[in-house]
Design a protein around this motif. Structure first.
Motif, PDB file in Angstrom:
ATOM      1  N   TYR A  26       0.854  -1.202   0.000  1.00 31.30           N
ATOM      2  CA  TYR A  26       0.000   0.000   0.000  1.00 31.30           C
ATOM      3  C   TYR A  26       0.878   1.235   0.000  1.00 31.30           C
ATOM      4  N   GLN A  27       0.280   2.350  -0.413  1.00 27.90           N
ATOM      5  CA  GLN A  27       0.996   3.627  -0.266  1.00 27.90           C
ATOM      6  C   GLN A  27       0.195   4.556   0.630  1.00 27.90           C
ATOM      7  N   LEU A  28       0.943   5.452   1.243  1.00 29.74           N
ATOM      8  CA  LEU A  28       0.346   6.329   2.250  1.00 29.74           C
ATOM      9  C   LEU A  28       0.444   7.764   1.764  1.00 29.74           C
ATOM     10  N   GLN A  29      -0.683   8.455   1.788  1.00 31.56           N
ATOM     11  CA  GLN A  29      -0.645   9.900   1.505  1.00 31.56           C
ATOM     12  C   GLN A  29      -1.027  10.599   2.806  1.00 31.56           C
ATOM     13  N   ARG A  30      -0.088  11.405   3.330  1.00 29.80           N
ATOM     14  CA  ARG A  30      -0.302  11.981   4.662  1.00 29.80           C
ATOM     15  C   ARG A  30      -0.946  13.364   4.597  1.00 29.80           C
ATOM     16  N   TYR A  31      -1.836  13.610   5.551  1.00 29.18           N
ATOM     17  CA  TYR A  31      -2.479  14.921   5.726  1.00 29.18           C
ATOM     18  C   TYR A  31      -2.342  15.305   7.197  1.00 29.18           C
ATOM     19  N   TYR A  32      -2.283  16.612   7.433  1.00 29.05           N
ATOM     20  CA  TYR A  32      -2.084  17.077   8.822  1.00 29.05           C
ATOM     21  C   TYR A  32      -3.205  18.026   9.220  1.00 29.05           C
ATOM     22  N   ARG A  33      -3.665  17.876  10.445  1.00 27.50           N
ATOM     23  CA  ARG A  33      -4.750  18.712  10.956  1.00 27.50           C
ATOM     24  C   ARG A  33      -4.299  20.167  11.090  1.00 27.50           C
ATOM     25  N   ASP A  34      -5.233  21.071  10.912  1.00 30.02           N
ATOM     26  CA  ASP A  34      -4.978  22.484  11.173  1.00 30.02           C
ATOM     27  C   ASP A  34      -4.775  22.643  12.687  1.00 30.02           C
ATOM     28  N   LEU A  35      -3.713  23.316  13.067  1.00 28.04           N
ATOM     29  CA  LEU A  35      -3.372  23.387  14.493  1.00 28.04           C
ATOM     30  C   LEU A  35      -4.430  24.117  15.312  1.00 28.04           C
ATOM     31  N   LYS A  36      -5.115  25.095  14.668  1.00 24.32           N
ATOM     32  CA  LYS A  36      -6.129  25.861  15.420  1.00 24.32           C
ATOM     33  C   LYS A  36      -7.483  25.159  15.428  1.00 24.32           C
ATOM     34  N   THR A  37      -7.946  24.765  14.255  1.00 25.46           N
ATOM     35  CA  THR A  37      -9.313  24.209  14.167  1.00 25.46           C
ATOM     36  C   THR A  37      -9.343  22.713  14.442  1.00 25.46           C
ATOM     37  N   HIS A  38      -8.212  22.063  14.345  1.00 30.11           N
ATOM     38  CA  HIS A  38      -8.089  20.613  14.484  1.00 30.11           C
ATOM     39  C   HIS A  38      -8.798  19.872  13.339  1.00 30.11           C
ATOM     40  N   LEU A  39      -9.261  20.617  12.324  1.00 29.20           N
ATOM     41  CA  LEU A  39      -9.923  19.980  11.183  1.00 29.20           C
ATOM     42  C   LEU A  39      -8.876  19.536  10.157  1.00 29.20           C
ATOM     43  N   ALA A  40      -9.337  18.672   9.244  1.00 32.45           N
ATOM     44  CA  ALA A  40      -8.449  18.217   8.171  1.00 32.45           C
ATOM     45  C   ALA A  40      -8.218  19.369   7.191  1.00 32.45           C
ATOM     46  N   PRO A  41      -7.105  19.324   6.451  1.00 35.34           N
ATOM     47  CA  PRO A  41      -6.884  20.381   5.455  1.00 35.34           C
ATOM     48  C   PRO A  41      -7.888  20.269   4.314  1.00 35.34           C
ATOM     49  N   GLU A  42      -8.149  21.404   3.661  1.00 32.73           N
ATOM     50  CA  GLU A  42      -9.097  21.444   2.537  1.00 32.73           C
ATOM     51  C   GLU A  42      -8.715  20.428   1.454  1.00 32.73           C
ATOM     52  N   SER A  43      -7.419  20.180   1.307  1.00 33.09           N
ATOM     53  CA  SER A  43      -6.968  19.301   0.216  1.00 33.09           C
ATOM     54  C   SER A  43      -7.537  17.879   0.328  1.00 33.09           C
ATOM     55  N   LEU A  44      -7.944  17.481   1.520  1.00 34.21           N
ATOM     56  CA  LEU A  44      -8.529  16.137   1.668  1.00 34.21           C
ATOM     57  C   LEU A  44      -9.891  16.065   0.967  1.00 34.21           C
ATOM     58  N   LYS A  45     -10.510  17.226   0.772  1.00 38.50           N
ATOM     59  CA  LYS A  45     -11.810  17.247   0.063  1.00 38.50           C
ATOM     60  C   LYS A  45     -11.643  16.937  -1.433  1.00 38.50           C
ATOM     61  N   GLU A  46     -10.405  17.034  -1.903  1.00 33.49           N
ATOM     62  CA  GLU A  46     -10.175  16.649  -3.308  1.00 33.49           C
ATOM     63  C   GLU A  46     -10.279  15.132  -3.460  1.00 33.49           C
ATOM     64  N   ILE A  47     -10.115  14.431  -2.359  1.00 32.76           N
ATOM     65  CA  ILE A  47     -10.199  12.966  -2.402  1.00 32.76           C
ATOM     66  C   ILE A  47     -11.640  12.510  -2.176  1.00 32.76           C
ATOM     67  N   HIS A  48     -12.301  13.135  -1.180  1.00 32.42           N
ATOM     68  CA  HIS A  48     -13.687  12.779  -0.850  1.00 32.42           C
ATOM     69  C   HIS A  48     -14.368  14.059  -0.361  1.00 32.42           C
ATOM     70  N   PRO A  49     -15.622  14.305  -0.775  1.00 32.93           N
ATOM     71  CA  PRO A  49     -16.266  15.592  -0.447  1.00 32.93           C
ATOM     72  C   PRO A  49     -16.326  15.900   1.050  1.00 32.93           C
ATOM     73  N   LEU A  50     -16.345  14.897   1.903  1.00 30.50           N
ATOM     74  CA  LEU A  50     -16.404  15.181   3.345  1.00 30.50           C
ATOM     75  C   LEU A  50     -15.058  15.654   3.890  1.00 30.50           C
ATOM     76  N   GLY A  51     -13.995  15.335   3.191  1.00 30.88           N
ATOM     77  CA  GLY A  51     -12.665  15.745   3.650  1.00 30.88           C
ATOM     78  C   GLY A  51     -12.290  15.102   4.969  1.00 30.88           C
ATOM     79  N   LYS A  52     -12.740  13.876   5.178  1.00 27.19           N
ATOM     80  CA  LYS A  52     -12.426  13.174   6.431  1.00 27.19           C
ATOM     81  C   LYS A  52     -11.549  11.970   6.139  1.00 27.19           C
TER      82      LYS A  52
END
Ligand SMILES: N[C@@H](CCC(=O)N[C@@H](CS)C(=O)NCC(=O)O)C(=O)O
Length: 210
Positions: A26-52
């Motif tokens: 498998y391959q891993l694509q890493r994403y990091y939470r926003d330090l203030k909001t603790h939410l996922a970065p917007e770029s994760l929404k390019e993979i799935h609309p929920l961005g989760k």
């Protein structure tokens, strides 16, 4: 090839651990939470609309929901991690797989968010008592259930452990609930000693997928 779109400090650990256990490439694509909001970065929404996270790409299809991903990967690559559908323990397996995101998740998240709010001075009204009652009920039940068991189902490692292990690890280590739930603590310690858990921990902390 499977791709795991992995957010730090998230349920995606369930899938990372499972992939290490079943030893599929498998391959891993890493994403990091926003330090203030603790939410996922917007770029994760390019993979799935929920961005989760977790989300995987498998055979050209994007698949969300950790429970669905766990069941799918086990059926495809590691059927020995699930009881046979005709075995009486199959119902237990399904129950614990779903328990992780349903009965267990609500009190776990309420407690987590309440603690953050209280630390910032919020006076809780309804939620304080409600959360504590639910938290004690759900995790007390699980603690009693684990009293004489090594694993959740059939006394062996199954997909149910992959679903439950992540949240329970946080319950013991982040929420310091080991004294209240000693059988959950022993269970978590057992899981953390598995080679696949240790390998996933290393990768979570920045190590390379081999
Ligand atoms: N029910 C989903 C929940 C997914 C979920 O809520 N993931 C969280 C991480 S634990 C997330 O991505 N949060 C970041 C965000 O919502 O921005 C599952 O089991 O996969």
């Amino acid at each position: 090839m499977i791709t795991l779109f992995h957010l730090d400090q998230s349920r995606s650990f369930r899938i990372l651990w499972l992939l290490e256990e079943i030893k599929q490439p498998y391959q891993l694509q890493r994403y990091y939470r926003d330090l203030k909001t603790h939410l996922a970065p917007e770029s994760l929404k390019e993979i799935h609309p929920l961005g989760k996270s977790p989300v995987i790409e498998f055979q050209g299809k994007i698949i969300a929901e950790s429970g669905a991903i766990v069941e799918l990967l086990i059926q495809k690559f590691a059927p020995s991690l699930a009881p046979d559908i005709n075995d009486p323990t199959y119902a237990d397996y399904l129950q614990w797989i779903h328990f992780a995101e349903s009965s267990a998740m609500l009190p776990f998240l309420l407690k987590t968010f309440n603690e953050i709010e209280t630390r910032h001075g919020t006076q809780l009204v309804f939620l304080e008592n409600y959360t504590q009652v639910e938290f004690d009920k759900v995790f007390g039940y699980l603690n009693d259930y684990l009293k004489d068991k090594e694993y959740l189902v059939d006394n062996r490692l199954t997909g149910a452990d992959f679903m439950m292990g992540f949240g329970l690890h946080a319950l013991i280590h982040n929420m310091a609930q080991g004294k209240n739930f000693p059988h959950i603590q022993s269970y978590v310690e057992r899981l953390s000693l598995l080679p696949s858990w240790k390998a996933a921990e290393k990768i979570k902390q920045g190590g390379k997928v081999t």
